[in-house]
Design a protein around this motif. Structure first.
Motif, PDB file in Angstrom:
ATOM      1  N   VAL A 149      28.805  19.065  51.062  1.00  0.00           N
ATOM      2  CA  VAL A 149      30.103  19.654  50.733  1.00  0.00           C
ATOM      3  C   VAL A 149      29.936  21.160  50.642  1.00  0.00           C
ATOM      4  O   VAL A 149      29.026  21.650  49.965  1.00  0.00           O
ATOM      5  CB  VAL A 149      30.662  19.097  49.412  1.00  0.00           C
ATOM      6  CG1 VAL A 149      31.960  19.779  49.059  1.00  0.00           C
ATOM      7  CG2 VAL A 149      30.854  17.591  49.519  1.00  0.00           C
ATOM      8  N   GLN A 169      31.743  17.459  45.390  1.00  0.00           N
ATOM      9  CA  GLN A 169      30.918  16.378  45.922  1.00  0.00           C
ATOM     10  C   GLN A 169      30.845  15.205  44.953  1.00  0.00           C
ATOM     11  O   GLN A 169      30.980  14.039  45.358  1.00  0.00           O
ATOM     12  CB  GLN A 169      29.509  16.898  46.223  1.00  0.00           C
ATOM     13  CG  GLN A 169      28.560  15.826  46.745  1.00  0.00           C
ATOM     14  CD  GLN A 169      27.190  16.378  47.088  1.00  0.00           C
ATOM     15  OE1 GLN A 169      27.010  17.589  47.187  1.00  0.00           O
ATOM     16  NE2 GLN A 169      26.218  15.507  47.245  1.00  0.00           N
ATOM     17  N   MET A 202      34.162  13.251  44.944  1.00  0.00           N
ATOM     18  CA  MET A 202      34.360  12.439  46.146  1.00  0.00           C
ATOM     19  C   MET A 202      33.383  11.258  46.190  1.00  0.00           C
ATOM     20  O   MET A 202      33.735  10.179  46.696  1.00  0.00           O
ATOM     21  CB  MET A 202      34.191  13.306  47.390  1.00  0.00           C
ATOM     22  CG  MET A 202      35.264  14.380  47.551  1.00  0.00           C
ATOM     23  SD  MET A 202      36.956  13.729  47.612  1.00  0.00           S
ATOM     24  CE  MET A 202      37.560  14.234  45.979  1.00  0.00           C
ATOM     25  N   PHE A 210      28.568  12.034  55.147  1.00  0.00           N
ATOM     26  CA  PHE A 210      29.881  12.663  55.200  1.00  0.00           C
ATOM     27  C   PHE A 210      29.694  14.170  55.015  1.00  0.00           C
ATOM     28  O   PHE A 210      28.979  14.603  54.118  1.00  0.00           O
ATOM     29  CB  PHE A 210      30.791  12.122  54.095  1.00  0.00           C
ATOM     30  CG  PHE A 210      31.200  10.692  54.296  1.00  0.00           C
ATOM     31  CD1 PHE A 210      32.304  10.374  55.067  1.00  0.00           C
ATOM     32  CD2 PHE A 210      30.482   9.661  53.713  1.00  0.00           C
ATOM     33  CE1 PHE A 210      32.689   9.059  55.252  1.00  0.00           C
ATOM     34  CE2 PHE A 210      30.853   8.345  53.894  1.00  0.00           C
ATOM     35  CZ  PHE A 210      31.953   8.043  54.673  1.00  0.00           C
ATOM     36  N   GLU A 211      30.362  14.921  55.847  1.00  0.00           N
ATOM     37  CA  GLU A 211      30.306  16.378  55.742  1.00  0.00           C
ATOM     38  C   GLU A 211      31.715  16.905  55.477  1.00  0.00           C
ATOM     39  O   GLU A 211      32.620  16.713  56.280  1.00  0.00           O
ATOM     40  CB  GLU A 211      29.746  16.998  57.012  1.00  0.00           C
ATOM     41  CG  GLU A 211      29.591  18.517  56.932  1.00  0.00           C
ATOM     42  CD  GLU A 211      28.911  19.098  58.154  1.00  0.00           C
ATOM     43  OE1 GLU A 211      28.875  20.333  58.277  1.00  0.00           O
ATOM     44  OE2 GLU A 211      28.413  18.307  58.984  1.00  0.00           O
ATOM     45  N   ILE A 212      31.881  17.543  54.345  1.00  0.00           N
ATOM     46  CA  ILE A 212      33.178  18.070  53.926  1.00  0.00           C
ATOM     47  C   ILE A 212      33.069  19.583  53.842  1.00  0.00           C
ATOM     48  O   ILE A 212      32.219  20.114  53.134  1.00  0.00           O
ATOM     49  CB  ILE A 212      33.608  17.495  52.569  1.00  0.00           C
ATOM     50  CG1 ILE A 212      33.729  15.965  52.656  1.00  0.00           C
ATOM     51  CG2 ILE A 212      34.921  18.102  52.109  1.00  0.00           C
ATOM     52  CD1 ILE A 212      34.020  15.307  51.326  1.00  0.00           C
ATOM     53  N   SER A 213      33.941  20.262  54.552  1.00  0.00           N
ATOM     54  CA  SER A 213      33.976  21.719  54.542  1.00  0.00           C
ATOM     55  C   SER A 213      35.387  22.170  54.179  1.00  0.00           C
ATOM     56  O   SER A 213      36.352  21.803  54.850  1.00  0.00           O
ATOM     57  CB  SER A 213      33.574  22.286  55.910  1.00  0.00           C
ATOM     58  OG  SER A 213      33.583  23.698  55.899  1.00  0.00           O
ATOM     59  N   VAL A 214      35.503  22.948  53.124  1.00  0.00           N
ATOM     60  CA  VAL A 214      36.795  23.406  52.615  1.00  0.00           C
ATOM     61  C   VAL A 214      36.875  24.917  52.770  1.00  0.00           C
ATOM     62  O   VAL A 214      35.976  25.646  52.330  1.00  0.00           O
ATOM     63  CB  VAL A 214      36.983  23.014  51.135  1.00  0.00           C
ATOM     64  CG1 VAL A 214      38.325  23.514  50.622  1.00  0.00           C
ATOM     65  CG2 VAL A 214      36.873  21.505  50.961  1.00  0.00           C
ATOM     66  N   THR A 250      41.075  17.556  49.973  1.00  0.00           N
ATOM     67  CA  THR A 250      39.991  16.707  50.484  1.00  0.00           C
ATOM     68  C   THR A 250      40.365  15.237  50.409  1.00  0.00           C
ATOM     69  O   THR A 250      40.077  14.455  51.329  1.00  0.00           O
ATOM     70  CB  THR A 250      38.707  16.962  49.692  1.00  0.00           C
ATOM     71  OG1 THR A 250      38.348  18.351  49.791  1.00  0.00           O
ATOM     72  CG2 THR A 250      37.566  16.112  50.219  1.00  0.00           C
ATOM     73  N   LEU A 286      40.591  12.624  53.568  1.00  0.00           N
ATOM     74  CA  LEU A 286      39.888  11.338  53.650  1.00  0.00           C
ATOM     75  C   LEU A 286      40.858  10.209  53.979  1.00  0.00           C
ATOM     76  O   LEU A 286      40.542   9.317  54.772  1.00  0.00           O
ATOM     77  CB  LEU A 286      39.167  11.052  52.324  1.00  0.00           C
ATOM     78  CG  LEU A 286      37.990  11.963  51.970  1.00  0.00           C
ATOM     79  CD1 LEU A 286      37.467  11.630  50.587  1.00  0.00           C
ATOM     80  CD2 LEU A 286      36.873  11.831  52.998  1.00  0.00           C
TER      81      LEU A 286
END
Length: 216
Positions: free
Chosen positions: A1, A35, A38, A52-56, A73, A77
């Motif tokens: 994240v 992170q 989630m 899982f790759e989360i970029s905000v 986010t 999802l």
């Protein structure tokens, strides 16, 4: 994240100062908090040996940056079809004074001015994220010094109530609106704007060709 901010995101201060997501302490802390929230919501047992790759990217920051990132986010999802236990609804709450009086009406969804210090004392800010259907809090943090535990319960209760009502209703309405648009697009009742622009472009090209042929 990873949580990053755009150079023009800040509503005050010097916009030439760009925060580095790998060195900025606040961004690193918020990435970890996002992170953990989630991880509590996603059904990770369905995805063994997966990542899982989360970029905000924060495009505008006028307060409650982490709360907005968590809500966005969660909606991302849902749009991606990732199974989750429940929606993660996040909202911040605080007091307009130094936090010694539990009778003060708490504020929710704080902006940057409300998050700033009051009379030389740090403002009482409690970010809260929870799964409303399960009534489970996945994030609650307070860095200000409080006069008693009643003050914390008072502010946290306001944040939880906002998550269960205002934030949950807004997120559910956004999901229904998005799902309705997708169903209409699949059934042919809804025309995508991008396709309309492509058709208009092709039509203008044909008109130009016909005009050129007529002149020649």
């Amino acid at each position: 994240v990873t949580v990053k901010t755009a150079p023009f995101a800040s509503m005050g201060g010097d916009r030439r100062v760009v925060s580095n997501a790998t060195t900025d302490r606040r961004l690193l802390e918020q990435s970890i908090q996002l992170q953990r929230a989630m991880e509590a919501a996603i059904q990770l047992h369905l995805f063994p040996k997966s990542k899982f790759e989360i970029s905000v990217w924060i495009l505008q920051d006028d307060g409650s940056r982490l709360m907005a990132a968590m809500n966005a986010t969660t909606l991302a999802l849902v749009d991606a079809g990732i199974p989750i236990h429940d929606l993660v609804c996040a909202c911040s709450a605080g007091l307009s004074n130094s936090g010694d009086d539990s009778s003060t009406t708490p504020l929710v969804d704080l902006n940057r001015k409300e998050e700033s210090s009051f009379g030389g004392q740090p403002a009482v800010v409690v970010p809260c994220a929870m799964m409303p259907s399960r009534d489970t809090v996945v994030l609650a943090q307070c860095e200000a010094r409080l006069g008693s535990t009643k003050v914390l319960e008072h502010v946290l209760g306001a944040a939880r109530m906002a998550c269960k009502t205002v934030v949950l209703d807004a997120m559910q309405a956004a999901i229904r609106e998005h799902a309705t648009g997708i169903l209409k697009a699949r059934s042919g009742q809804y025309t995508v704007v991008q396709n309309e622009m492509i058709m208009m472009t092709k039509q203008s090209e044909q008109e130009q060709e016909e005009e050129f042929m007529s002149i020649s």
